[in-house]
Design a protein around this motif. Sequence first.
Motif, PDB file in Angstrom:
ATOM      1  N   LYS A  50       0.871  -1.173   0.000  1.00 35.87           N
ATOM      2  CA  LYS A  50       0.000   0.000   0.000  1.00 35.87           C
ATOM      3  C   LYS A  50       0.906   1.220   0.000  1.00 35.87           C
ATOM      4  CE  LYS A  50      -3.077   2.715   2.918  1.00 35.87           C
ATOM      5  NZ  LYS A  50      -3.615   2.864   4.277  1.00 35.87           N
TER       6      LYS A  50
ATOM      7  N   GLU B 286      -1.596   8.535   7.032  1.00 31.63           N
ATOM      8  CA  GLU B 286      -2.261   7.353   7.576  1.00 31.63           C
ATOM      9  C   GLU B 286      -1.459   6.137   7.141  1.00 31.63           C
ATOM     10  OE1 GLU B 286      -6.212   7.529   5.978  1.00 31.63           O
ATOM     11  OE2 GLU B 286      -6.922   8.747   7.654  1.00 31.63           O
TER      12      GLU B 286
ATOM     13  N   ARG C 164      -5.343   1.387   8.247  1.00 33.98           N
ATOM     14  CA  ARG C 164      -6.718   1.637   8.675  1.00 33.98           C
ATOM     15  C   ARG C 164      -7.485   0.317   8.654  1.00 33.98           C
ATOM     16  NH1 ARG C 164      -9.275   6.524   7.829  1.00 33.98           N
ATOM     17  NH2 ARG C 164     -11.012   5.312   6.980  1.00 33.98           N
ATOM     18  N   ASP C 165      -8.514   0.233   9.485  1.00 29.20           N
ATOM     19  CA  ASP C 165      -9.315  -0.995   9.498  1.00 29.20           C
ATOM     20  C   ASP C 165     -10.021  -1.219   8.161  1.00 29.20           C
ATOM     21  OD1 ASP C 165     -11.147   1.090   9.807  1.00 29.20           O
ATOM     22  OD2 ASP C 165     -12.227   0.145  11.456  1.00 29.20           O
ATOM     23  N   ASP C 166     -10.370  -0.151   7.440  1.00 33.66           N
ATOM     24  CA  ASP C 166     -11.045  -0.333   6.157  1.00 33.66           C
ATOM     25  C   ASP C 166     -10.085  -0.666   5.014  1.00 33.66           C
ATOM     26  OD1 ASP C 166     -10.002   2.236   6.022  1.00 33.66           O
ATOM     27  OD2 ASP C 166     -11.907   3.201   5.544  1.00 33.66           O
ATOM     28  N   ASP C 167      -8.772  -0.747   5.304  1.00 33.10           N
ATOM     29  CA  ASP C 167      -7.828  -1.294   4.320  1.00 33.10           C
ATOM     30  C   ASP C 167      -8.050  -2.793   4.149  1.00 33.10           C
ATOM     31  OD1 ASP C 167      -6.461   1.118   3.836  1.00 33.10           O
ATOM     32  OD2 ASP C 167      -5.001   0.721   5.426  1.00 33.10           O
ATOM     33  N   LYS C 168      -8.609  -3.425   5.173  1.00 32.42           N
ATOM     34  CA  LYS C 168      -8.906  -4.864   5.174  1.00 32.42           C
ATOM     35  C   LYS C 168      -7.668  -5.702   4.864  1.00 32.42           C
ATOM     36  CE  LYS C 168     -13.791  -4.209   4.170  1.00 32.42           C
ATOM     37  NZ  LYS C 168     -14.096  -3.795   5.478  1.00 32.42           N
TER      38      LYS C 168
END
Length: 152
Positions: A9, A23, A26-30
Amino acid sequence: MQIEGVITKKLTKHCDDRGFFAEVLRDDDKLLTNFGQLSWSTTYPGVIKAFHYHEEQDDIWFFPSGNAQVVLYDLRENSSTKGKTNVFYMGENNPMILLIPKGVAHGYRVIGDQSATIIYCTTKSYNPKKPDEKRIPWNDETIGFNWETQNR
């Protein structure tokens, strides 16, 4: 060909006259199925820390300062990329995070003349009574990686 299951990423720095903000994860990067531990380490210039792998946990690596040559080797029997090597250049000159799946051997060499700091997340916390950390020598003949800088 990138090793199956490895994800990178690219990080974005938001800069202004005060410094920068980025950043990292993040949790929404999964990227992690669950979160186990966050660790922080510094390694001196020229040091090689390699190789190890895990049977139960995935790692996410980030080098916020210094620079490192990161080497991965796929040990997984059922992987389409078994026996493949990937090399990533990570650090302040190339900010990114790297997901290393369980069963992929990993290590790094600090490049340049300053120490490198690594911050890493794992899907499981370290258990000193039953460590999920298998070691392979940095100069293992099966992996056969040449750690020397190639002059071009």
